[in-house]
Write a protein that holds these residues in place. Structure first.
Motif, PDB file in Angstrom:
ATOM      1  N   UNK A 105       0.848  -1.196   0.000  1.00  0.00           N
ATOM      2  CA  UNK A 105       0.000   0.000   0.000  1.00  0.00           C
ATOM      3  C   UNK A 105       0.882   1.245   0.000  1.00  0.00           C
ATOM      4  N   UNK A 106       0.592   2.133  -0.936  1.00  0.00           N
ATOM      5  CA  UNK A 106       1.305   3.419  -1.019  1.00  0.00           C
ATOM      6  C   UNK A 106       0.685   4.391  -0.018  1.00  0.00           C
ATOM      7  N   UNK A 107       1.477   4.905   0.909  1.00  0.00           N
ATOM      8  CA  UNK A 107       0.979   5.834   1.931  1.00  0.00           C
ATOM      9  C   UNK A 107       1.265   7.294   1.588  1.00  0.00           C
ATOM     10  N   UNK A 108       1.869   7.551   0.425  1.00  0.00           N
ATOM     11  CA  UNK A 108       2.257   8.923   0.084  1.00  0.00           C
ATOM     12  C   UNK A 108       1.149   9.671  -0.639  1.00  0.00           C
ATOM     13  N   UNK A 109       0.504   9.023  -1.597  1.00  0.00           N
ATOM     14  CA  UNK A 109      -0.537   9.690  -2.402  1.00  0.00           C
ATOM     15  C   UNK A 109      -1.877   9.677  -1.668  1.00  0.00           C
ATOM     16  N   UNK A 110      -2.719  10.662  -2.029  1.00  0.00           N
ATOM     17  CA  UNK A 110      -4.054  10.724  -1.439  1.00  0.00           C
ATOM     18  C   UNK A 110      -4.117  11.612  -0.209  1.00  0.00           C
ATOM     19  N   UNK A 111      -5.298  11.708   0.375  1.00  0.00           N
ATOM     20  CA  UNK A 111      -5.528  12.569   1.532  1.00  0.00           C
ATOM     21  C   UNK A 111      -5.111  11.865   2.821  1.00  0.00           C
ATOM     22  N   UNK A 112      -4.934  12.622   3.922  1.00  0.00           N
ATOM     23  CA  UNK A 112      -4.630  11.985   5.217  1.00  0.00           C
ATOM     24  C   UNK A 112      -5.681  10.951   5.623  1.00  0.00           C
ATOM     25  N   UNK A 113      -6.940  11.199   5.264  1.00  0.00           N
ATOM     26  CA  UNK A 113      -7.995  10.237   5.602  1.00  0.00           C
ATOM     27  C   UNK A 113      -7.769   8.921   4.864  1.00  0.00           C
ATOM     28  N   UNK A 114      -7.349   9.022   3.612  1.00  0.00           N
ATOM     29  CA  UNK A 114      -7.075   7.812   2.835  1.00  0.00           C
ATOM     30  C   UNK A 114      -5.888   7.044   3.412  1.00  0.00           C
ATOM     31  N   UNK A 115      -4.852   7.778   3.835  1.00  0.00           N
ATOM     32  CA  UNK A 115      -3.681   7.141   4.443  1.00  0.00           C
ATOM     33  C   UNK A 115      -4.063   6.455   5.751  1.00  0.00           C
ATOM     34  N   UNK A 130       3.721  -1.734   3.555  1.00  0.00           N
ATOM     35  CA  UNK A 130       3.495  -0.300   3.368  1.00  0.00           C
ATOM     36  C   UNK A 130       4.745   0.366   2.784  1.00  0.00           C
ATOM     37  N   UNK A 131       4.513   1.252   1.810  1.00  0.00           N
ATOM     38  CA  UNK A 131       5.608   1.951   1.134  1.00  0.00           C
ATOM     39  C   UNK A 131       5.347   3.445   1.104  1.00  0.00           C
ATOM     40  N   UNK A 132       6.439   4.216   1.084  1.00  0.00           N
ATOM     41  CA  UNK A 132       6.357   5.661   0.880  1.00  0.00           C
ATOM     42  C   UNK A 132       7.429   6.069  -0.124  1.00  0.00           C
ATOM     43  N   UNK A 133       7.176   7.187  -0.789  1.00  0.00           N
ATOM     44  CA  UNK A 133       8.178   7.769  -1.687  1.00  0.00           C
ATOM     45  C   UNK A 133       8.777   8.991  -1.000  1.00  0.00           C
ATOM     46  N   UNK A 134      10.112   8.987  -0.857  1.00  0.00           N
ATOM     47  CA  UNK A 134      10.808  10.119  -0.227  1.00  0.00           C
ATOM     48  C   UNK A 134      10.909  11.289  -1.213  1.00  0.00           C
ATOM     49  N   UNK A 138      13.211   8.231  -3.668  1.00  0.00           N
ATOM     50  CA  UNK A 138      13.655   6.912  -3.231  1.00  0.00           C
ATOM     51  C   UNK A 138      12.486   6.207  -2.549  1.00  0.00           C
ATOM     52  N   UNK A 139      12.607   4.885  -2.463  1.00  0.00           N
ATOM     53  CA  UNK A 139      11.527   4.081  -1.887  1.00  0.00           C
ATOM     54  C   UNK A 139      11.821   3.803  -0.417  1.00  0.00           C
ATOM     55  N   UNK A 140      10.819   4.019   0.434  1.00  0.00           N
ATOM     56  CA  UNK A 140      10.962   3.805   1.876  1.00  0.00           C
ATOM     57  C   UNK A 140      10.004   2.694   2.313  1.00  0.00           C
ATOM     58  N   UNK A 141      10.548   1.614   2.864  1.00  0.00           N
ATOM     59  CA  UNK A 141       9.724   0.557   3.451  1.00  0.00           C
ATOM     60  C   UNK A 141       9.230   1.032   4.831  1.00  0.00           C
TER      61      UNK A 141
END
Length: 498
Positions: A105-115, A130-134, A138-141
Motif C-alpha cells: 500500500x502506497x501511503x504517500x498519495x491521497x488525503x490523510x484520511x485515505x492514508x 506499506x511503502x512511501x516515496x521520499x 527513493x523508496x521507503x519501506x
C-alpha cells in the motif's frame, strides 16, 4: 503475485504531465521487486486517467517491468469521508489479499484520511506491506509499530476484568423497566449483554408485552445510541412500496416519486432498525430484506448506484418463527440472520411481582396527560385494587392494563381508584379461553350443544371472577333474571361454588 495499491494524488497527475516521477511512479519503477499489478483508486481528475495509465505503462515497459496498470473509479462524497474510504479499502483489499498475493500500500498519495484508513485496515485486518516515496524519489519501506490485534485483545481483557470486579449492573435505560419478577430480571440481563454488542437481536413475546420498549432500551444502552433508531411495523408494509420504504428511491423512479428519498436502511445508517412484527413479512419481502442484511448494501429504486449501510437490526414478533420456518412460511436463512441474540419477554400473568411498579409507572403517565385538562385532580390507586389487578390474566398484557387504567381514571369520580373502578374498566375485556376458536371447525361428529356449553362455562367463570364469587352480581352482569338461574347454569355446567 505482487500488487501495489494506491490512491491517485494531484501530484501524481501534475508530474505525469511534465514526464516526472511522483509517488506512484517512483514505487512502481524503483521498488526492489517488480509489481505484477498496479491498482490506482481514483475519485477525481477522470479526464487524466487514461493518459496516466498509458504513461505509467510506457515508463514500466522502458525499464522492462511490464505490469497491469489500472485506474479504478471509486465513489466518494468527499476525499475526507472516513466511512466511505474505509468501505472502499475493505472491498478492494478483501479481493486482492487472496492466496499467495503480496499486497503493498502506497501511503504517500491521497488525503490523510485515505492514508489513515489504509493503515488501519491494511495492518489490522490484512498482512499488507506499506511503502512511501521520499522527496528524493527513493523508496521507503514502512513498518507500522503496532499490533492492532494484540492491542485489541489486551483492551478487551482489561475491560472484562474491570467489569467482573465492578459487579453486574444495568444501564439506566433498563432500570426504567419494572423488573421485580425473576422472569423479567432474566430477560433484562440478556438484553443488557446484547446491548454491549452489535449482534442482531430477536425479541419474542405475546402482543402487548413491551417488545418495542425493550428494543428502544437496547439501542439506547448500546454503542449506537447517538445514531438514529428507526422503527417499522412489518405487518403494515405494502408489498408494492416495500422497496421504496426500506431502501429509498430516486426522483422519477415511479409515478409520484417527485424527489429523491432515503429509505429506512439509509436513515438508520450507523444506528438501529427495529423490525416490529417481522413474522408478518410476505415471502417476497423476506427475500429483499435478507439481501440487504447479508450484503450490508442497498440500491434505491430507480438507481444503479449501490450504497453501503451499517445498520444493527432488532426484530420482534408474537408469532412462533421456528414453527413458521418448519412450515415453510418464513425463510430459514432470514431466521438465522436475525435470531442471533434471542430474548423472550414473559406475559404479564407470569410477572405478577412487577404489577405494583407497572401500575405506579402507568398511573404517573396518565396523571401527567390528564393534568392538562381543567379542574383535573390527580388520582392514585388503592393497594386492594393493585392486588386485584395482579389476579387478572390480562390477555393483552401491558397494553391491556394501560387501557384499563386509562378508562378507570376517566370514569372514576373519586381520587382513589378502587377494586370496583378497575372491575368496571375491565368488563369489556372479558374474553373466552384463547384456545377456543371464534368460529368452530366443522368436522364429523361436531356437537353444537357441547360447543355452546363450553362458551357458557367460560363466560360464567369470568363473571364470577369479576364479582369475587357473588352470584347475584354475576347474574346481573350476565343479564340473567336472578342468582337462582345462574346457580342452575352452574349445576348443569359442573361449575363448583366459589
Amino acid at each position: 503475485m505482487k500488487i501495489l495499491i494506491s490512491w491517485l494524488g494531484k501530484t501524481d497527475i501534475d508530474h505525469m504531465q511534465v514526464d516526472k516521477l511522483a509517488a506512484i511512479a517512483t514505487l512502481a519503477t524503483k521498488h526492489t521487486a517488480p509489481f505484477d499489478t498496479v491498482l490506482i483508486l481514483a475519485n477525481a481528475w477522470e479526464e487524466h486517467w487514461h493518459d496516466y495509465e498509458k504513461w505509467l505503462n510506457k515508463r514500466l515497459a522502458v525499464i522492462s517491468r511490464p505490469a497491469e496498470v489500472e485506474v479504478r473509479q471509486q465513489s466518494l462524497s468527499s476525499p475526507i469521508d472516513y466511512v466511505a474510504i474505509a468501505a472502499v479499502m475493505l472491498r478492494n483489499l478483501q479481493a486482492l489479499c487472496q492466496g499467495d498475493n503480496q499486497v503493498y500500500i502506497n501511503l504517500t498519495s491521497g488525503t490523510p484520511a485515505m492514508t489513515a484508513m489504509s493503515v488501519l485496515i491494511g495492518q489490522g485486518m490484512y498482512q499488507c506491506h506499506f511503502l512511501q516515496a521520499a522527496p528524493d524519489n527513493s523508496v521507503v519501506e514502512v513498518r507500522i509499530p503496532l499490533d492492532f490485534a494484540a492491542t485489541y485483545k489486551k483492551a478487551v481483557s482489561t475491560s472484562v476484568r474491570n467489569k467482573v470486579i465492578a459487579g453486574p449492573s444495568l444501564s439506566s435505560e433498563f432500570s426504567r423497566i419494572a423488573a421485580e419478577s425473576d422472569a423479567m430480571k432474566a430477560a433484562l440481563n440478556k438484553a443488557a449483554k446484547l446491548a454491549a454488542t452489535d449482534l442482531p437481536a430477536l425479541i419474542l413475546g405475546e402482543t402487548g408485552t413491551g417488545k418495542e420498549l425493550l428494543a428502544t432500551a437496547i439501542h439506547a444502552a448500546g454503542n449506537r445510541s447517538a445514531k438514529p433508531l428507526k422503527t417499522i411495523n412489518c405487518g403494515a408494509l405494502p408489498e408494492n412500496l416495500v422497496d421504496s420504504i426500506l431502501f429509498g428511491h430516486v426522483k422519477g423512479a415511479f409515478t409520484g416519486a417527485n424527489n429523491d428519498h432515503a429509505g429506512l436502511f439509509e436513515q438508520a445508517d450507523g444506528g438501529t432498525l427495529f423490525l416490529d412484527e417481522v413474522g408478518e413479512l410476505t415471502p417476497a419481502v423476506q427475500v429483499k430484506l435478507l439481501r440487504a442484511l447479508q450484503q450490508g448494501e442497498i440500491t434505491r429504486v430507480g438507481d444503479s448506484k449501490t450504497r453501503q449501510v451499517d445498520v444493527r437490526v432488532i426484530a420482534a414478533t408474537h408469532r412462533q418463527l421456528a414453527t413458521m420456518v418448519a412450515e415453510g412460511t418464513f425463510r430459514e436463512d432470514l431466521f438465522y440472520r436475525i435470531a442471533v441474540g434471542v430474548i423472550e419477554l414473559p406475559p404479564l400473568r407470569h410477572r405478577t411481582a412487577d404489577i405494583p411498579d407497572l401500575v405506579k409507572q402507568i398511573m404517573a403517565e396518565i396523571n401527567a396527560v390528564f393534568s392538562k385538562q381543567p379542574d383535573y385532580k390527580s388520582k392514585k390507586i388503592s393497594s386492594s385494587a393493585i392486588k386485584f389487578i395482579a389476579t387478572q390474566p390480562w390477555p393483552g398484557n401491558i397494553r391491556a392494563l394501560w387501557n384499563a387504567l386509562n378508562r378507570a381514571v376517566l370514569w372514576a369520580d373519586n381520587t382513589e381508584l378502587t377494586v370496583t373502578d378497575i372491575q368496571n374498566a375491565t368488563v369489556d375485556a372479558v374474553k373466552t379461553d384463547e384456545s377456543s376458536p371464534v368460529v368452530p371447525e366443522f368436522v364429523a361428529g361436531f356437537d353444537i350443544q357441547q360447543y355452546i356449553d363450553g362458551i357458557k362455562e367460560n363466560i360464567v367463570k369470568a363473571a364470577l371472577d369479576k364479582t369475587g364469587g357473588n352470584k347475584s352480581k354475576a347474574a346481573k352482569l350476565l343479564g340473567l333474571a336472578n342468582h337462582q338461574t345462574l346457580a342452575n347454569w352452574m349445576k348443569n355446567l359442573g361449575i363448583a361454588e366459589q
